[in-house]
Motif scaffolding. Structure first.
Motif, PDB file in Angstrom:
ATOM      1  N   LYS A  82      36.024  27.831  31.505  1.00 65.56           N
ATOM      2  CA  LYS A  82      36.836  26.605  31.574  1.00 65.56           C
ATOM      3  C   LYS A  82      36.484  25.696  32.741  1.00 65.56           C
ATOM      4  CE  LYS A  82      41.272  26.808  31.036  1.00 65.56           C
ATOM      5  NZ  LYS A  82      42.684  27.271  31.160  1.00 65.56           N
ATOM      6  N   TYR A  83      35.837  26.238  33.775  1.00 69.25           N
ATOM      7  CA  TYR A  83      35.657  25.483  35.010  1.00 69.25           C
ATOM      8  C   TYR A  83      34.175  25.456  35.422  1.00 69.25           C
ATOM      9  CZ  TYR A  83      40.702  25.917  35.210  1.00 69.25           C
ATOM     10  OH  TYR A  83      42.036  25.854  34.906  1.00 69.25           O
ATOM     11  N   PRO A  84      33.771  24.394  36.139  1.00 69.37           N
ATOM     12  CA  PRO A  84      32.341  24.218  36.466  1.00 69.37           C
ATOM     13  C   PRO A  84      31.907  24.977  37.718  1.00 69.37           C
ATOM     14  CG  PRO A  84      33.576  22.331  37.267  1.00 69.37           C
ATOM     15  CD  PRO A  84      34.588  23.225  36.568  1.00 69.37           C
ATOM     16  N   PHE A  85      32.145  26.273  37.731  1.00 68.10           N
ATOM     17  CA  PHE A  85      31.788  27.059  38.907  1.00 68.10           C
ATOM     18  C   PHE A  85      30.273  27.140  39.075  1.00 68.10           C
ATOM     19  CE2 PHE A  85      35.902  29.194  37.688  1.00 68.10           C
ATOM     20  CZ  PHE A  85      36.639  28.680  38.745  1.00 68.10           C
ATOM     21  N   ASP A  86      29.840  26.951  40.319  1.00 75.72           N
ATOM     22  CA  ASP A  86      28.435  27.183  40.658  1.00 75.72           C
ATOM     23  C   ASP A  86      28.153  28.670  40.852  1.00 75.72           C
ATOM     24  OD1 ASP A  86      27.113  24.480  41.064  1.00 75.72           O
ATOM     25  OD2 ASP A  86      28.893  24.256  42.336  1.00 75.72           O
ATOM     26  N   PHE A  87      29.196  29.401  41.248  1.00 77.17           N
ATOM     27  CA  PHE A  87      28.985  30.764  41.721  1.00 77.17           C
ATOM     28  C   PHE A  87      30.278  31.559  41.578  1.00 77.17           C
ATOM     29  CE2 PHE A  87      28.934  33.574  45.624  1.00 77.17           C
ATOM     30  CZ  PHE A  87      27.992  34.474  45.155  1.00 77.17           C
ATOM     31  N   ILE A  88      30.151  32.779  41.070  1.00 77.28           N
ATOM     32  CA  ILE A  88      31.317  33.641  40.882  1.00 77.28           C
ATOM     33  C   ILE A  88      31.027  34.999  41.513  1.00 77.28           C
ATOM     34  CG2 ILE A  88      32.837  34.767  39.200  1.00 77.28           C
ATOM     35  CD1 ILE A  88      31.926  32.501  37.224  1.00 77.28           C
ATOM     36  N   ILE A  89      31.931  35.417  42.389  1.00 74.59           N
ATOM     37  CA  ILE A  89      31.876  36.757  42.969  1.00 74.59           C
ATOM     38  C   ILE A  89      32.836  37.647  42.182  1.00 74.59           C
ATOM     39  CG2 ILE A  89      32.277  38.167  45.024  1.00 74.59           C
ATOM     40  CD1 ILE A  89      31.942  35.652  46.724  1.00 74.59           C
ATOM     41  N   GLY A  90      32.363  38.808  41.779  1.00 71.47           N
ATOM     42  CA  GLY A  90      33.251  39.834  41.246  1.00 71.47           C
ATOM     43  C   GLY A  90      33.519  40.849  42.338  1.00 71.47           C
ATOM     44  N   SER A  91      34.786  41.130  42.609  1.00 74.21           N
ATOM     45  CA  SER A  91      35.122  42.038  43.709  1.00 74.21           C
ATOM     46  C   SER A  91      36.158  43.059  43.272  1.00 74.21           C
ATOM     47  CB  SER A  91      35.675  41.258  44.909  1.00 74.21           C
ATOM     48  OG  SER A  91      34.686  40.459  45.508  1.00 74.21           O
ATOM     49  N   SER A  92      36.144  44.189  43.948  1.00 76.56           N
ATOM     50  CA  SER A  92      37.177  45.201  43.759  1.00 76.56           C
ATOM     51  C   SER A  92      38.090  45.194  44.975  1.00 76.56           C
ATOM     52  CB  SER A  92      36.551  46.590  43.591  1.00 76.56           C
ATOM     53  OG  SER A  92      35.890  46.703  42.363  1.00 76.56           O
ATOM     54  N   HIS A  93      39.291  44.687  44.787  1.00 75.46           N
ATOM     55  CA  HIS A  93      40.318  44.758  45.823  1.00 75.46           C
ATOM     56  C   HIS A  93      41.309  45.874  45.517  1.00 75.46           C
ATOM     57  CE1 HIS A  93      39.121  40.352  46.186  1.00 75.46           C
ATOM     58  NE2 HIS A  93      38.704  40.929  47.300  1.00 75.46           N
ATOM     59  N   LEU A  94      41.254  46.382  44.294  1.00 74.79           N
ATOM     60  CA  LEU A  94      42.111  47.476  43.858  1.00 74.79           C
ATOM     61  C   LEU A  94      41.254  48.550  43.205  1.00 74.79           C
ATOM     62  CD1 LEU A  94      44.902  45.422  42.032  1.00 74.79           C
ATOM     63  CD2 LEU A  94      44.945  46.208  44.393  1.00 74.79           C
ATOM     64  N   ALA A  95      41.695  49.776  43.303  1.00 73.35           N
ATOM     65  CA  ALA A  95      41.075  50.884  42.575  1.00 73.35           C
ATOM     66  C   ALA A  95      42.160  51.527  41.731  1.00 73.35           C
ATOM     67  CB  ALA A  95      40.481  51.900  43.540  1.00 73.35           C
ATOM     68  N   HIS A  96      42.062  51.340  40.423  1.00 76.25           N
ATOM     69  CA  HIS A  96      43.073  51.846  39.487  1.00 76.25           C
ATOM     70  C   HIS A  96      44.473  51.365  39.886  1.00 76.25           C
ATOM     71  CE1 HIS A  96      39.842  55.109  39.056  1.00 76.25           C
ATOM     72  NE2 HIS A  96      39.712  54.266  38.046  1.00 76.25           N
ATOM     73  N   GLY A  97      44.537  50.079  40.256  1.00 75.34           N
ATOM     74  CA  GLY A  97      45.810  49.445  40.572  1.00 75.34           C
ATOM     75  C   GLY A  97      46.304  49.682  41.982  1.00 75.34           C
ATOM     76  N   LYS A  98      45.550  50.421  42.803  1.00 73.32           N
ATOM     77  CA  LYS A  98      45.972  50.739  44.170  1.00 73.32           C
ATOM     78  C   LYS A  98      45.123  49.968  45.173  1.00 73.32           C
ATOM     79  CE  LYS A  98      45.159  55.013  43.229  1.00 73.32           C
ATOM     80  NZ  LYS A  98      44.962  56.483  43.364  1.00 73.32           N
ATOM     81  N   ASP A  99      45.759  49.520  46.241  1.00 73.90           N
ATOM     82  CA  ASP A  99      45.105  48.668  47.226  1.00 73.90           C
ATOM     83  C   ASP A  99      44.691  49.474  48.455  1.00 73.90           C
ATOM     84  OD1 ASP A  99      44.345  46.733  49.047  1.00 73.90           O
ATOM     85  OD2 ASP A  99      46.104  45.467  48.757  1.00 73.90           O
ATOM     86  N   PRO A 100      43.380  49.600  48.728  1.00 72.57           N
ATOM     87  CA  PRO A 100      42.940  50.352  49.914  1.00 72.57           C
ATOM     88  C   PRO A 100      43.434  49.763  51.235  1.00 72.57           C
ATOM     89  CG  PRO A 100      41.114  49.981  48.411  1.00 72.57           C
ATOM     90  CD  PRO A 100      42.255  49.132  47.919  1.00 72.57           C
ATOM     91  N   PHE A 101      43.786  48.490  51.232  1.00 74.36           N
ATOM     92  CA  PHE A 101      44.314  47.852  52.443  1.00 74.36           C
ATOM     93  C   PHE A 101      45.628  48.496  52.886  1.00 74.36           C
ATOM     94  CE2 PHE A 101      47.042  44.517  54.325  1.00 74.36           C
ATOM     95  CZ  PHE A 101      46.283  44.188  55.431  1.00 74.36           C
ATOM     96  N   LEU A 102      46.380  49.031  51.925  1.00 72.13           N
ATOM     97  CA  LEU A 102      47.672  49.642  52.223  1.00 72.13           C
ATOM     98  C   LEU A 102      47.499  51.116  52.578  1.00 72.13           C
ATOM     99  CD1 LEU A 102      49.703  48.079  49.262  1.00 72.13           C
ATOM    100  CD2 LEU A 102      49.503  47.219  51.604  1.00 72.13           C
ATOM    101  N   LYS A 103      48.246  51.574  53.570  1.00 71.98           N
ATOM    102  CA  LYS A 103      48.138  52.970  54.001  1.00 71.98           C
ATOM    103  C   LYS A 103      48.483  53.936  52.876  1.00 71.98           C
ATOM    104  CE  LYS A 103      48.874  52.146  58.938  1.00 71.98           C
ATOM    105  NZ  LYS A 103      49.740  52.405  60.109  1.00 71.98           N
ATOM    106  N   SER A 104      49.304  53.487  51.957  1.00 70.31           N
ATOM    107  CA  SER A 104      49.723  54.356  50.856  1.00 70.31           C
ATOM    108  C   SER A 104      48.543  54.753  49.964  1.00 70.31           C
ATOM    109  CB  SER A 104      50.790  53.660  50.005  1.00 70.31           C
ATOM    110  OG  SER A 104      50.295  52.426  49.490  1.00 70.31           O
ATOM    111  N   TYR A 105      47.455  53.990  50.001  1.00 69.48           N
ATOM    112  CA  TYR A 105      46.296  54.291  49.158  1.00 69.48           C
ATOM    113  C   TYR A 105      45.760  55.692  49.447  1.00 69.48           C
ATOM    114  CZ  TYR A 105      41.587  53.993  47.157  1.00 69.48           C
ATOM    115  OH  TYR A 105      40.453  54.242  46.440  1.00 69.48           O
TER     116      TYR A 105
END
Length: 267
Positions: A97-120
């Protein structure tokens, strides 16, 4: 290194800097080009923060500033997609839909869990947490490959209880090789993300041994990004990269326009 291909502004919930402030910061540093890559993480929310935004005004602002600063810096339009397998179909439609020049695919979650949080890491070892994160990347690659590079491949290490103290490519060779081979087979590159230096790792994400292995396997597409959320972090630690990347066997890094690569000689 005068091109920064991973930048955030206030369209991302973890940045208070305006798009114009980031652009002006890059100009002051003498960069030739930057690509804005704000967070688009569907189906995720933390502490009341929603990690997605209306893309139409984002594009409108980009076009306005692209014209305003056209004589001073090349401004490119990007996005950072927070990948999860169940989002693949929606993201496929979104990127058309949009004229992106560049797209990054990233993993901020692993199976719905966020490594940034201590609970991970609660109830699991650091090694188990790292391995689950890497395994989730393989699942994401299989589900969707509509991006030019995979961002900060070992992002999880920033937030581990011991960070990279006991971490190595060899410890996760099997799954890391599966990731790199899957990306190469799909014509997708990887990112060198210098925020690893900022987080005290003493190296970028991913680890230089992963970069070497990517090159050994035939990988060539390598973008450079600071992951800056404030002007003072733009091109963070870029001067350290020339020796590091040539030591890993790379002669070129990559920039994208209209999602097509251009290879720029490192030295």
């Amino acid at each position: 290194m005068r091109s920064d291909f991973h930048l955030h502004c206030s369209y991302s919930p973890d940045s208070d800097s305006t798009m114009e402030e980031m652009i002006r910061g890059a100009i002051q540093l003498g960069l030739n080009r930057i690509c804005l890559t704000d967070h688009q993480d569907w189906d995720y929310e933390t502490d009341g923060k929603v990690w997605h935004f209306d893309t139409t005004p984002y594009v409108e602002d980009y076009l306005k500033y692209k014209e305003k600063y056209s004589g001073q810096i090349e401004l490119l339009l990007g996005i950072e997609l927070g990948l999860q397998p169940h989002l693949a179909e929606g993201y496929q439609e979104y990127v058309r839909k949009y004229p992106f020049d560049f797209i990054i695919g990233s993993s901020h979650l692993a199976h719905g869990k966020d490594p940034f949080l201590k609970s991970y890491f609660k109830g699991i070892t650091e090694e188990e947490g790292y391995r689950e994160y890497f395994e989730s990347i393989v699942e994401n690659i299989v589900a969707f490959d509509g991006y030019q590079v995979y961002g900060h491949l070992d992002y999880v290490v920033r937030y581990g209880p011991n960070q990279d103290r006991y971490y190595s490519y060899e410890a996760y060779r099997d799954v890391l090789d599966a990731i790199l081979k899957a990306l190469i087979d799909r014509g997708v590159g990887i990112e060198v993300n210098t925020a690893g230096f900022k987080y005290g790792l003493g190296q970028p994400n991913p680890h230089p041994d992963i970069l070497k292995r990517y090159k050994e396997l035939g990988g060539e597409i390598l973008t450079i990004g600071s992951d800056a959320h404030r002007p003072e972090h733009i091109a963070y630690s870029f001067p350290q990269l020339e020796e590091l990347l040539t030591g890993c066997g790379f002669r070129y890094y990559t920039v994208f326009r209209n999602r097509k690569p251009e290879f720029i000689k490192i030295r």
